[in-house]
Design a protein around this motif. Structure first.
Motif, PDB file in Angstrom:
ATOM      1  N   ASP A 149       0.863  -1.173   0.000  1.00 14.75           N
ATOM      2  CA  ASP A 149       0.000   0.000   0.000  1.00 14.75           C
ATOM      3  C   ASP A 149       0.902   1.226   0.000  1.00 14.75           C
ATOM      4  O   ASP A 149       1.673   1.438   0.936  1.00 14.75           O
ATOM      5  CB  ASP A 149      -0.896  -0.029   1.238  1.00 14.75           C
ATOM      6  CG  ASP A 149      -1.928   1.099   1.240  1.00 14.75           C
ATOM      7  OD1 ASP A 149      -1.751   2.045   0.438  1.00 14.75           O
ATOM      8  OD2 ASP A 149      -2.867   1.035   2.032  1.00 14.75           O
ATOM      9  N   ALA A 150       0.782   2.031  -1.042  1.00 13.48           N
ATOM     10  CA  ALA A 150       1.664   3.195  -1.180  1.00 13.48           C
ATOM     11  C   ALA A 150       1.497   4.159  -0.019  1.00 13.48           C
ATOM     12  O   ALA A 150       2.411   4.925   0.305  1.00 13.48           O
ATOM     13  CB  ALA A 150       1.386   3.903  -2.503  1.00 13.48           C
ATOM     14  N   ALA A 151       0.329   4.132   0.619  1.00 12.67           N
ATOM     15  CA  ALA A 151       0.072   5.059   1.723  1.00 12.67           C
ATOM     16  C   ALA A 151       0.697   4.580   3.027  1.00 12.67           C
ATOM     17  O   ALA A 151       0.808   5.347   3.980  1.00 12.67           O
ATOM     18  CB  ALA A 151      -1.430   5.238   1.914  1.00 12.67           C
ATOM     19  N   VAL A 152       1.102   3.314   3.086  1.00 11.05           N
ATOM     20  CA  VAL A 152       1.690   2.751   4.302  1.00 11.05           C
ATOM     21  C   VAL A 152       3.183   2.567   4.095  1.00 11.05           C
ATOM     22  O   VAL A 152       3.604   1.813   3.220  1.00 11.05           O
ATOM     23  CB  VAL A 152       1.043   1.401   4.660  1.00 11.05           C
ATOM     24  CG1 VAL A 152       1.694   0.832   5.908  1.00 11.05           C
ATOM     25  CG2 VAL A 152      -0.447   1.569   4.861  1.00 11.05           C
ATOM     26  N   PRO A 153       4.010   3.245   4.891  1.00  9.15           N
ATOM     27  CA  PRO A 153       5.462   3.085   4.729  1.00  9.15           C
ATOM     28  C   PRO A 153       5.920   1.705   5.160  1.00  9.15           C
ATOM     29  O   PRO A 153       5.228   0.998   5.887  1.00  9.15           O
ATOM     30  CB  PRO A 153       6.028   4.182   5.641  1.00  9.15           C
ATOM     31  CG  PRO A 153       4.960   4.434   6.646  1.00  9.15           C
ATOM     32  CD  PRO A 153       3.653   4.187   5.958  1.00  9.15           C
ATOM     33  N   SER A 154       7.111   1.324   4.718  1.00  6.82           N
ATOM     34  CA  SER A 154       7.672   0.027   5.106  1.00  6.82           C
ATOM     35  C   SER A 154       8.044   0.055   6.583  1.00  6.82           C
ATOM     36  O   SER A 154       8.277   1.119   7.165  1.00  6.82           O
ATOM     37  CB  SER A 154       8.901  -0.286   4.261  1.00  6.82           C
ATOM     38  OG  SER A 154       9.965   0.582   4.620  1.00  6.82           O
ATOM     39  N   PRO A 155       8.097  -1.121   7.233  1.00  7.48           N
ATOM     40  CA  PRO A 155       8.460  -1.161   8.656  1.00  7.48           C
ATOM     41  C   PRO A 155       9.806  -0.492   8.945  1.00  7.48           C
ATOM     42  O   PRO A 155       9.923   0.306   9.873  1.00  7.48           O
ATOM     43  CB  PRO A 155       8.513  -2.670   8.953  1.00  7.48           C
ATOM     44  CG  PRO A 155       7.627  -3.287   7.938  1.00  7.48           C
ATOM     45  CD  PRO A 155       7.773  -2.443   6.701  1.00  7.48           C
ATOM     46  N   ALA A 156      10.808  -0.824   8.140  1.00  2.78           N
ATOM     47  CA  ALA A 156      12.148  -0.290   8.404  1.00  2.78           C
ATOM     48  C   ALA A 156      12.198   1.225   8.235  1.00  2.78           C
ATOM     49  O   ALA A 156      12.977   1.901   8.902  1.00  2.78           O
ATOM     50  CB  ALA A 156      13.164  -0.955   7.494  1.00  2.78           C
ATOM     51  N   ARG A 157      11.368   1.770   7.347  1.00  6.34           N
ATOM     52  CA  ARG A 157      11.391   3.221   7.119  1.00  6.34           C
ATOM     53  C   ARG A 157      11.005   3.986   8.390  1.00  6.34           C
ATOM     54  O   ARG A 157      11.674   4.940   8.785  1.00  6.34           O
ATOM     55  CB  ARG A 157      10.448   3.582   5.977  1.00  6.34           C
ATOM     56  CG  ARG A 157      10.341   5.087   5.714  1.00  6.34           C
ATOM     57  CD  ARG A 157       9.308   5.384   4.647  1.00  6.34           C
ATOM     58  NE  ARG A 157       9.078   6.813   4.487  1.00  6.34           N
ATOM     59  CZ  ARG A 157       9.771   7.603   3.685  1.00  6.34           C
ATOM     60  NH1 ARG A 157      10.761   7.096   2.976  1.00  6.34           N
ATOM     61  NH2 ARG A 157       9.500   8.887   3.594  1.00  6.34           N
ATOM     62  N   LEU A 158       9.930   3.557   9.050  1.00  9.44           N
ATOM     63  CA  LEU A 158       9.494   4.246  10.258  1.00  9.44           C
ATOM     64  C   LEU A 158      10.466   4.034  11.409  1.00  9.44           C
ATOM     65  O   LEU A 158      10.697   4.933  12.216  1.00  9.44           O
ATOM     66  CB  LEU A 158       8.093   3.773  10.651  1.00  9.44           C
ATOM     67  CG  LEU A 158       6.954   4.160   9.710  1.00  9.44           C
ATOM     68  CD1 LEU A 158       5.622   3.696  10.271  1.00  9.44           C
ATOM     69  CD2 LEU A 158       6.934   5.664   9.473  1.00  9.44           C
ATOM     70  N   VAL A 159      11.042   2.840  11.491  1.00  3.88           N
ATOM     71  CA  VAL A 159      12.035   2.579  12.542  1.00  3.88           C
ATOM     72  C   VAL A 159      13.265   3.447  12.326  1.00  3.88           C
ATOM     73  O   VAL A 159      13.809   4.025  13.273  1.00  3.88           O
ATOM     74  CB  VAL A 159      12.416   1.084  12.573  1.00  3.88           C
ATOM     75  CG1 VAL A 159      13.569   0.844  13.545  1.00  3.88           C
ATOM     76  CG2 VAL A 159      11.212   0.236  12.973  1.00  3.88           C
ATOM     77  N   ARG A 160      13.710   3.540  11.071  1.00  2.92           N
ATOM     78  CA  ARG A 160      14.864   4.401  10.777  1.00  2.92           C
ATOM     79  C   ARG A 160      14.574   5.851  11.169  1.00  2.92           C
ATOM     80  O   ARG A 160      15.430   6.541  11.736  1.00  2.92           O
ATOM     81  CB  ARG A 160      15.189   4.340   9.279  1.00  2.92           C
ATOM     82  CG  ARG A 160      15.824   3.041   8.819  1.00  2.92           C
ATOM     83  CD  ARG A 160      16.093   3.094   7.331  1.00  2.92           C
ATOM     84  NE  ARG A 160      16.808   1.914   6.860  1.00  2.92           N
ATOM     85  CZ  ARG A 160      16.285   0.963   6.098  1.00  2.92           C
ATOM     86  NH1 ARG A 160      15.008   1.040   5.733  1.00  2.92           N
ATOM     87  NH2 ARG A 160      17.004  -0.070   5.729  1.00  2.92           N
ATOM     88  N   LYS A 161      13.396   6.306  10.842  1.00  3.03           N
ATOM     89  CA  LYS A 161      13.025   7.685  11.150  1.00  3.03           C
ATOM     90  C   LYS A 161      13.181   7.970  12.635  1.00  3.03           C
ATOM     91  O   LYS A 161      13.681   9.039  13.027  1.00  3.03           O
ATOM     92  CB  LYS A 161      11.573   7.920  10.705  1.00  3.03           C
ATOM     93  CG  LYS A 161      11.001   9.274  11.057  1.00  3.03           C
ATOM     94  CD  LYS A 161       9.542   9.345  10.621  1.00  3.03           C
ATOM     95  CE  LYS A 161       8.876  10.616  11.107  1.00  3.03           C
ATOM     96  NZ  LYS A 161       7.420  10.639  10.762  1.00  3.03           N
TER      97      LYS A 161
END
Length: 389
Positions: A63-75
């Motif tokens: 889902d383009a509206a939902v970021p990948s798990p690693a993306r939010l953790v990196r943030k």
């Protein structure tokens, strides 16, 4: 080996807000345009956005509206302040999933194998927990027995082939040939999620399992359990919903976020541990990115623990005190313990049942020593002796 062909670069906008020079993100070399030099790194972070192991309707569909798990953790992770001391960490980006789920497992195997062969510890931020099978296979080339610790509220050892892959990966690990698994320990399981037959199998194979209540009672007693591990895997569903809501199903009675961080700190301190996998984080369920912050803090504590490693291996050196405990007055046998004078950690020397096999020194706790002084044989001794034969 050119690892870059397996990875997708990161979007620069993930790091746009990282302006403070003391944040961890400013010290991490990441794959944006140029692939980082992972051979010179102590730790390599990689995301694996693979969810087909859940067998749910949305698994594998992005889902383009939902970021990948690693993306939010990196943030969240990169905005945390760096600890004291050196920091040689790279971010390899996100592993490209294979055509099939099995292909992804094999890709992850190859990546883990290459990284640990060059003394670089992979931190895997993944989707479904069946990925731990790929993580485990990365140790096959070592040609020695390995120790695995998993943190989970259930025991994913189903024999039903209709079950989702992330409900039966432990069985895959046990059935894998060649078999190089020496010990398996599970932390944080909840009895009402586990069939009695599964726990009977655990006991028959001389594996260790610790209920979530035992962790609540004394998380410090989990330190020697983690200290024996070569690899550690963590299912986010083991953490209670209040601290990590982004898992399915929701778990109101799991580990606290603080206990999860404590376990990751122990893992980082472990001189023998060479990979960490954190799985089952679902960003679509993450209200206010609370789970992302919990996972980021767990990774931060693992990194801090790693840079506090002591390389405590010379049991005959001056840093250790040796204790010989007689089991009772009528028995000439003795039990040998070692205590590190600075860290106050304990080890136990276990003699084999077979005379043609050597003894093994394993981590233990002070409670094991006290039990031996009372003439009782610690359960850890019994399990280890049964494994080595």
């Amino acid at each position: 080996m050119n690892l870059s062909i397996f990875f997708e670069p990161l979007n620069e906008d993930v790091f746009a807000a990282l302006h403070k020079p003391r944040t961890l993100g400013s010290y991490i070399s990441r794959f944006v345009s140029k692939f980082p030099d992972w051979r010179a790194a102590d730790i390599a972070i990689l995301g694996v956005n693979e969810t087909r192991g859940r067998n749910t309707a949305e698994a594998g569909e992005e889902d383009a509206a939902v970021p990948s798990p690693a993306r939010l953790v990196r943030k969240r992770l990169y905005s945390l302040n760096k600890g004291a001391g050196r920091c040689h960490i790279v971010d390899l980006g996100n592993l490209r999933p294979g055509i099939t789920l099995e292909d992804t497992h094999l890709r992850l195997k190859e990546i883990v194998e290459v990284l640990i062969s060059h003394n670089t510890i992979p931190i895997i931020i993944g989707g479904s927990q069946d990925l731990e099978y790929g993580q485990y296979m990365g140790y096959e080339h070592l040609e020695r027995a390995v120790n695995m610790v998993t943190v989970d509220s259930s025991v994913d050892m189903s024999e039903d082939t209709d079950e989702a892959p992330n409900r039966r990966q432990l069985r895959q690990i046990l059935m894998h040939e060649p078999n190089y698994l020496f010990s398996l320990s599970q932390i944080g399981y909840q009895s009402y999620f586990v069939e009695p037959e599964v726990m009977a199998t655990f006991e028959k194979m001389h594996f260790e399992a610790y209920r979530v209540g035992e962790v609540h009672r004394s998380v410090q007693e989990m330190e020697p359990v983690v200290r024996v591990a070569d690899l550690l895997t963590f299912d986010i569903s083991a953490i209670r919903h209040q601290d990590a809501p982004a898992s399915e199903p929701a778990n109101p009675f799991g580990l606290t976020g603080e206990e999860a961080c404590q376990i990751c700190w122990y893992a980082g301190l472990n001189d023998n541990l060479t990979s960490l996998g954190i799985y089952e984080y679902n960003p679509a369920l993450d209200d206010r990115e609370l789970t992302a912050m919990t996972v980021a803090t767990m990774v931060w504590y693992f990194i801090e623990g790693f840079y506090h490693r002591k390389n405590e291996t010379d049991f005959n050196g001056r840093s250790f005190t040796k204790y010989a405990v007689a089991l009772n007055h009528d028995n000439p046998d003795r039990m040998i313990f070692y205590k590190n004078r600075s860290s106050e950690k304990w080890w136990l020397e276990v003699e084999p049942l077979s005379p043609d096999k050597g003894s093994r020194i394993v981590p233990c706790s002070y409670e094991d020593y006290l039990q031996a002084t009372k003439g009782e044989v610690p359960h850890r001794w019994i399990l280890t002796q049964a494994r080595i034969g």
